[in-house]
Design an enzyme around this catalytic site. Structure first.
Site, PDB file in Angstrom:
ATOM      1  N   TYR A 122       3.519 -41.412  18.747  1.00  0.00           N
ATOM      2  CA  TYR A 122       4.508 -40.939  17.775  1.00  0.00           C
ATOM      3  C   TYR A 122       4.989 -42.129  16.950  1.00  0.00           C
ATOM      4  O   TYR A 122       5.486 -43.106  17.493  1.00  0.00           O
ATOM      5  CB  TYR A 122       5.693 -40.310  18.507  1.00  0.00           C
ATOM      6  CG  TYR A 122       6.342 -39.167  17.744  1.00  0.00           C
ATOM      7  CD1 TYR A 122       6.947 -39.368  16.513  1.00  0.00           C
ATOM      8  CD2 TYR A 122       6.342 -37.879  18.271  1.00  0.00           C
ATOM      9  CE1 TYR A 122       7.523 -38.318  15.827  1.00  0.00           C
ATOM     10  CE2 TYR A 122       6.934 -36.824  17.583  1.00  0.00           C
ATOM     11  CZ  TYR A 122       7.518 -37.042  16.364  1.00  0.00           C
ATOM     12  OH  TYR A 122       8.092 -36.003  15.675  1.00  0.00           O
ATOM     13  N   ALA A 129      13.339 -49.432   9.197  1.00  0.00           N
ATOM     14  CA  ALA A 129      13.921 -48.156   9.643  1.00  0.00           C
ATOM     15  C   ALA A 129      13.810 -48.043  11.156  1.00  0.00           C
ATOM     16  O   ALA A 129      12.717 -47.873  11.691  1.00  0.00           O
ATOM     17  CB  ALA A 129      13.197 -46.975   8.993  1.00  0.00           C
ATOM     18  N   GLN A 276      29.857 -59.469  53.036  1.00  0.00           N
ATOM     19  CA  GLN A 276      30.460 -58.380  52.271  1.00  0.00           C
ATOM     20  C   GLN A 276      30.086 -58.449  50.777  1.00  0.00           C
ATOM     21  O   GLN A 276      29.964 -57.414  50.117  1.00  0.00           O
ATOM     22  CB  GLN A 276      31.972 -58.406  52.444  1.00  0.00           C
ATOM     23  CG  GLN A 276      32.591 -57.058  52.188  1.00  0.00           C
ATOM     24  CD  GLN A 276      34.058 -57.033  52.551  1.00  0.00           C
ATOM     25  OE1 GLN A 276      34.834 -57.892  52.106  1.00  0.00           O
ATOM     26  NE2 GLN A 276      34.461 -56.058  53.327  1.00  0.00           N
ATOM     27  N   GLN A 337      19.638 -60.368  42.081  1.00  0.00           N
ATOM     28  CA  GLN A 337      20.606 -61.272  42.701  1.00  0.00           C
ATOM     29  C   GLN A 337      20.466 -61.250  44.222  1.00  0.00           C
ATOM     30  O   GLN A 337      20.467 -62.303  44.875  1.00  0.00           O
ATOM     31  CB  GLN A 337      22.026 -60.844  42.279  1.00  0.00           C
ATOM     32  CG  GLN A 337      23.077 -61.898  42.500  1.00  0.00           C
ATOM     33  CD  GLN A 337      22.865 -63.122  41.603  1.00  0.00           C
ATOM     34  OE1 GLN A 337      22.151 -63.042  40.603  1.00  0.00           O
ATOM     35  NE2 GLN A 337      23.446 -64.234  41.987  1.00  0.00           N
ATOM     36  N   GLY A 341      15.970 -66.341  44.931  1.00  0.00           N
ATOM     37  CA  GLY A 341      14.850 -66.932  44.180  1.00  0.00           C
ATOM     38  C   GLY A 341      13.650 -66.015  44.132  1.00  0.00           C
ATOM     39  O   GLY A 341      12.912 -65.977  43.132  1.00  0.00           O
ATOM     40  N   GLU A 364      14.045 -45.049  21.813  1.00  0.00           N
ATOM     41  CA  GLU A 364      14.498 -43.643  21.687  1.00  0.00           C
ATOM     42  C   GLU A 364      15.988 -43.592  21.357  1.00  0.00           C
ATOM     43  O   GLU A 364      16.692 -42.666  21.738  1.00  0.00           O
ATOM     44  CB  GLU A 364      14.224 -42.846  22.977  1.00  0.00           C
ATOM     45  CG  GLU A 364      12.784 -42.826  23.418  1.00  0.00           C
ATOM     46  CD  GLU A 364      11.877 -42.036  22.506  1.00  0.00           C
ATOM     47  OE1 GLU A 364      12.399 -41.261  21.679  1.00  0.00           O
ATOM     48  OE2 GLU A 364      10.649 -42.204  22.604  1.00  0.00           O
TER      49      GLU A 364
END
Ligand SMILES: Cc1cc2nc3c(=O)[nH]c(=O)nc-3n(C[C@H](O)[C@H](O)[C@H](O)COP(=O)(O)OP(=O)(O)OC[C@H]3O[C@@H](n4cnc5c(N)ncnc54)[C@H](O)[C@@H]3O)c2cc1C
Length: 391
Positions: A122, A129, A276, A337, A341, A364
């Protein structure tokens, strides 16, 4: 109120999960390492799509599709969305405006596309534009009994594997006469300009194509002259909901991977999930996906029942895309995170999810455009579409 999946829908979801695990996930590594699939792998995957009955899930069985309703499509696309490399795009879903074609057009384009013998791309966006399609400069002018198309289209997803385009053009340069033309790729004047590289790994490319005095007939006008914007909007609405589905699948996989990693990875004498700070990241990921997915399923259910106006669905599809894509982006970021690494290594799916989900806030219609659509609905009809429960 009963919000459980029916046994049929549950079975469909499991079938889509099985397909993803057996066909798409094993291709991820190859797709990442060679930036696409070998012709042999792609051909084998396409055969698996047909064997599994997952070709053209968005079209009617009369046209050779699977006849799944919007809700069922969501269940399937959500499972496919777990795969990186945009491998969810291997199972083809011909653009929905093709369904308005004449019988002759369907025989030439839609039905072979449903069978996997042809593929569409499409082409709306241009250099000047993007968010505002009224700025399209591609023109179609009358010439004898046919049309001459002139213009250039950017970011044409799957344009490398497509053999025809839906080209959004303005008749005589008039935005009120926007029209979608069916343009075969092998017509004289259709030229590949270049194939840019993008941030994500995507199984196909997004090339730029030029249309230089391309001649087509009246038989290549999809719908009516002047109906282009409405047809393109239908495509946006469907794709926005499916982006919601795929991003939820991707986010759920990011949670799975992060939970497994955090339970196994030990630092300071404990699994990191016991800290935590990590547990709270996981909690936010799960709670936010639960909220976004509830919106997605609710809108999918409304769309499948058909008891919703076009305008309302347009607004709700924007809410789905906005909420799901932004949630998934945050979830993928937290997943990286948590992986430390390792989360920055391309061999890790969370790294690829992080890179690949970025575009879902852009294509979109950007998040800003989705907010404009939602704001427009609020101004015109109030907040009921979003805040009332469908009855
Ligand atoms: C990988 C990829 C694949 C794509 N595939 C296709 C495809 O197959 N077919 C196709 O036709 N297009 C495709 N696109 C194009 C995509 O839909 C556009 O990039 C998108 O709609 C944004 O348009 P733009 O890039 O011109 O950005 P612009 O419209 O120039 O926007 C730039 C920034 O300005 C903001 N902005 C613009 N207008 C407003 C406003 N009114 N209010 C607030 N903020 C605003 C935007 O949100 C954005 O942050 C693809 C793009 C990408 C990146």
């Amino acid at each position: 109120m009963d919000i459980r999946l029916t046994p049929e829908d549950q079975a469909l979801k499991e079938r889509a999960r099985g397909f993803t695990d057996a066909v798409l996930l094993p291709l991820e590594r190859e797709c990442e390492e060679r930036d696409g699939l070998s012709p042999e792998s792609l051909a084998a995957a396409r055969r698996s799509v047909l064997d599994a009955g997952f070709n053209a899930i968005n079209h009617t069985s009369a046209d050779g599709g699977q006849g799944f309703d919007t809700f069922q499509q969501i269940l399937v696309e959500e499972e496919w969305g777990r795969a990186t490399g945009a491998l969810w795009d291997v199972p083809w879903r011909p653009s929905i405006p093709l369904a308005v074609g004449t019988d002759e057009q369907k025989e030439r384009y839609l039905r072979p596309a449903c069978r996997g013998e042809r593929r569409d791309a499409y082409a709306v966006t241009e250099e000047g534009a993007g968010s505002d399609p009224t700025m399209v400069r591609t023109t179609a002018r009358r010439d004898g009994s046919g049309w001459v198309i002139e213009g250039e289209k950017w970011h044409v997803t799957a344009g490398d594997v497509a053999d025809f385009f839906l080209v959004h053009a303005h008749v005589d340069g008039d935005p009120t006469r926007s029209t979608v033309f069916l343009v075969d790729k092998d017509l004289p004047g259709v030229e590949l300009v270049r194939t840019p590289k993008y941030m994500h790994t995507f199984v196909f490319e997004h090339p730029i194509f030029a249309f230089r005095d391309v001649r087509v007939g009246d038989g290549e006008v999809l719908g009516e002259v002047g109906q282009g914007f409405e047809l393109t909007k239908d495509w946006f609405v469907e794709e926005r909901i499916m982006i919601g589905a795929r991003t939820m699948g991707a986010a759920t996989r990011a949670i799975d991977l992060s939970l497994a990693f955090a339970s196994e990875r030990r630092q300071f004498g404990s699994p990191i999930v016991d800290f935590q700070a990590v547990e709270f990241m996981l909690a936010d990921m799960a709670a936010n996906v639960a909220a976004a997915k509830a919106l997605l399923y609710r809108v999918g259910w409304q769309a499948a029942r058909g008891e919703i106006s076009r305008k309302e669905l347009h607004a709700l599809a924007s809410a789905v895309k906005l909420v799901c894509s932004e949630t998934a982006g945050r979830v993928a970021d937290a997943a990286v995170q948590i992986h430390g690494g390792r989360g920055y290594m391309r061999e890790q799916p969370v790294e690829r999810l992080w890179r690949e989900l970025r575009v879902d806030r852009i294509w979109e219609g950007t998040s800003e455009i989705q907010r404009s659509v939602i704001g427009n609905e609020l101004r015109k009809r109030g907040h009921g579409s979003f805040t009332d429960w469908p009855s």
